[in-house]
Design a protein around this motif. Structure first.
Motif, PDB file in Angstrom:
ATOM      1  N   ASP A   1       0.832  -1.209   0.000  1.00 28.72           N
ATOM      2  CA  ASP A   1       0.000   0.000   0.000  1.00 28.72           C
ATOM      3  C   ASP A   1       0.867   1.260   0.000  1.00 28.72           C
ATOM      4  OD1 ASP A   1      -2.136  -1.629   0.019  1.00 28.72           O
ATOM      5  OD2 ASP A   1      -3.059  -0.869   1.861  1.00 28.72           O
TER       6      ASP A   1
ATOM      7  N   VAL B   1       0.655   4.108  -2.748  1.00 30.64           N
ATOM      8  CA  VAL B   1       0.393   5.510  -2.390  1.00 30.64           C
ATOM      9  C   VAL B   1       1.495   6.400  -2.975  1.00 30.64           C
ATOM     10  CG1 VAL B   1       0.423   7.156  -0.453  1.00 30.64           C
ATOM     11  CG2 VAL B   1      -0.993   5.100  -0.323  1.00 30.64           C
TER      12      VAL B   1
ATOM     13  N   SER C   1      -5.182   5.291   2.609  1.00 31.80           N
ATOM     14  CA  SER C   1      -4.338   5.545   1.434  1.00 31.80           C
ATOM     15  C   SER C   1      -4.793   6.816   0.719  1.00 31.80           C
ATOM     16  CB  SER C   1      -4.400   4.368   0.450  1.00 31.80           C
ATOM     17  OG  SER C   1      -3.961   3.200   1.094  1.00 31.80           O
TER      18      SER C   1
END
Ligand SMILES: [Zn+2]
Length: 269
Positions: free
Chosen positions: A45, A49, A139
């Motif tokens: 993640d 991002v 996120s």
């Protein structure tokens, strides 16, 4: 030395990506992914991002340049290209704006657009919770926080009255209005740009020595770019004519440069 790749057209203006942009994109994406509040999302993640936030950052740089270009068009000046490169974005205008007021408005359009993007991203960040599914909320908030921060820095840093940044062009427009001589105004603004660039380089060296943080070396690199750009502009205006019949070399086009947010602060979310 490096190639520029045309990737499309925006409002009829060619959009180029310079080869030097790719490493800076990768570096920014990785730096965001490793920033404290993003790293806690887990590495997949965090890198997602980083990749998206860096893309949105450069998309906002393109929109900033587009604001310069469309304002210039309003005054009858076309833009040959908008390019992304190592130090941010640049809109290459085909001519100088016709007068000091047009010059100032073309310069101010970019930071005004960045400030508007920062406000919009901040508003979107506040609205994330009820709109975005919980799984992606952190996120999305991290990306929007970064885009807010980066655009606020982009607007502020570019308003410093040092050529070739937008604030330096506003200073040039002001001097042009006061003295009625565009070239002398440009030369003075370029000298201020050189002085600022040298001070910025010195501050970068002091920061590296004092903190032993090598990231500050980037400030010195950016300062070198600012000094070089201002010097080239200054020299072109000050070069005496070689022959009476030959006009001195003058810059034929006007470049509106935006220096990326990295210059003003360390990357953080
Ligand atoms: Zn700008």
């Amino acid at each position: 030395m490096f190639r520029a790749y045309p990737i499309g057209r925006l409002c009829g203006i060619r959009l180029d990506v310079h080869a030097s942009w790719f490493p800076i994109y990768a570096l920014i994406a990785a730096t965001i992914a490793n920033a404290e509040p993003v790293r806690v999302l887990g590495w997949i993640d965090a890198y997602a991002v980083g990749a998206v936030a860096a893309l949105v950052l450069f998309a906002s740089v393109v929109v900033h340049e587009l604001a310069h270009a469309l304002t210039a068009r309003r005054f009858g000046v076309q833009t040959s290209s908008i390019s992304l490169f190592l130090f941010g974005g640049v809109a290459t205008l085909e001519a100088e704006p016709p007068g000091p007021l047009a010059d100032a408005l073309v310069a101010l359009a970019g930071p005004a657009m960045s400030a508007a993007i920062a406000l919009a991203a901040y508003g979107a960040m506040l609205a994330v919770d009820p709109v975005v599914p919980v799984r992606y909320a952190d996120s999305a908030a991290a990306i929007l926080a970064y885009v807010t921060f980066a655009n606020a820095v982009l607007a502020t840093f570019n308003l410093i009255p040092a050529y070739p940044m937008d604030g330096g062009r506003v200073l040039r427009a002001l001097l042009w209005r006061l003295r009625g001589d565009r070239d002398r105004a440009t030369a003075t603004a370029a000298l201020v740009g050189i002085a600022f660039g040298l001070s910025f380089a010195a501050a970068g060296v002091v920061a590296v020595v004092a903190t032993r943080t090598w990231q500050f070396a980037w400030y010195v690199v950016v300062a070198g770019f600012l000094v070089r750009t201002s010097w080239v502009q200054y020299r072109a205006l000050r070069r005496p004519p070689v022959l009476v019949s030959v006009r001195p070399s003058r810059p034929s086009a006007s470049e509106v440069v935006s220096v990326g947010a990295r210059t003003a602060d360390r990357w953080s979310v």
